[in-house]
Design an enzyme around this catalytic site. Structure first.
Site, PDB file in Angstrom:
ATOM      1  N   GLU A  37       0.829  -1.192   0.000  1.00  0.00           N
ATOM      2  CA  GLU A  37       0.000   0.000   0.000  1.00  0.00           C
ATOM      3  C   GLU A  37       0.866   1.245   0.000  1.00  0.00           C
ATOM      4  OE1 GLU A  37      -3.602  -1.922   2.747  1.00  0.00           O
ATOM      5  OE2 GLU A  37      -2.734   0.028   3.268  1.00  0.00           O
ATOM      6  N   GLU A  65      -8.691   1.403  -4.516  1.00  0.00           N
ATOM      7  CA  GLU A  65      -9.754   1.170  -3.533  1.00  0.00           C
ATOM      8  C   GLU A  65     -10.471   2.461  -3.176  1.00  0.00           C
ATOM      9  OE1 GLU A  65     -10.606  -0.936   0.821  1.00  0.00           O
ATOM     10  OE2 GLU A  65      -8.634  -1.079  -0.098  1.00  0.00           O
TER      11      GLU A  65
END
Length: 288
Positions: A118, A185
């Site tokens: 991430e 996301e």
């Protein structure tokens, strides 16, 4: 014909050909089996297992050993599917040696084909180092759950100009660093589509709309496997096994308490001669 796991070059080809990519999270052997049998392209062993399997409030408590343990189970269940595993909180953004060592463990011990990190441009150097060492990397932009404590909750990304510019720049930085795909996301649909068009590597959306090259969904959300599964706007429910399981267990409990289970058909009798011998030894009687 035996199916083989996808590779980074094949992922890029699927994008070029306009073939959508179906990714599914899975955290254990039976879920992996069912996912592979259903034809998913990629299985993600997500650190979301912290929320849906281990019962944590966030993904932050999930450890590297947790991820390796669950990856091994998934690999056994889906040997012919590409497996991507999340590097959990605080296992990267470290020294080059530590990050490489942790990623290597996921491939060597867990059996994954790639790792997922991430973050944006700040990870470019680490991603470059991992890919140079032969470790495929999937990026993750938009909402980054490992940073949820810092960003103040699960918020939609790509709504203001500053966020939009950063998303586009970060996506290009990840691609240039060697990432083979990028998960987007909770990104607004037009911005996710713009990011997708700007890259030669595929994007995988979760709550990022229709313009991505593929989609990923959490196994437990898709089939409502669990108690009190929260409705999410970006999730399509295909089954409700939670209610089915709860009802079945409730019926079992009642059958036990009402002496309806086990029945004679669930037991294993002895033949008459053996039964007589056992009865004599246990209770006495018979000729001496």
């Amino acid at each position: 014909m035996t199916k083989h796991p996808l590779t980074p070059p094949r992922l890029k080809t699927m994008k070029q050909q306009g073939t959508k990519i179906a990714m599914m999270t899975a955290y254990d052997y039976p879920a992996a089996q069912l996912s592979e049998e259903a034809g998913v392209d990629i299985i993600l062993v997500g650190d979301s297992l912290g929320n849906v399997v281990l019962g944590y409030e966030t993904t932050v408590p999930v450890t590297l050993d947790d991820m390796i343990y669950h990856t091994k189970s998934v690999v056994r269940g889906a040997p012919n599917t590409m497996i991507v595993t999340d590097m959990p909180f605080a296992t990267y953004r470290l020294t080059p040696q530590d990050t490489l060592r942790n990623a290597a463990r996921i491939l060597q011990e867990g059996g994954a084909h790639a790792v997922k990190l991430e973050g944006g441009a700040e990870l470019a150097e680490e991603i470059g180092r991992l890919t140079s060492a032969g470790i495929p990397v999937v990026g993750h932009l938009g909402l980054t759950p490992q940073s949820v404590l810092q960003i103040g909750g699960y918020k939609i990304q790509g709504k203001v100009e500053k966020e939009i510019e950063r998303l586009l720049a970060d996506a290009k930085a990840l691609e240039e660093a060697g990432a083979c795909a990028v998960v987007l996301e909770l990104v607004t649909e037009p911005i996710a589509e713009a990011v997708t068009r700007s890259l030669t590597i595929p994007t995988i959306g979760i709550g990022a709309g229709r313009g991505c090259d593929g989609q990923v969904i959490v196994y437990h959300d898709l089939i409502r496997y669990g108690s009190n599964i929260r409705d999410k706007r970006f999730v399509k429910t295909y089954a409700n096994v939670g209610d089915t399981i709860r009802t079945a267990i409730g019926e079992y409990v009642q059958d036990v308490k009402n002496q309806q289970f086990p029945e004679e058909k669930h037991s294993f009798p002895l033949d008459e001669d053996t039964n007589r011998i056992i009865a004599e030894k246990l209770y006495g009687g018979g000729s001496k």
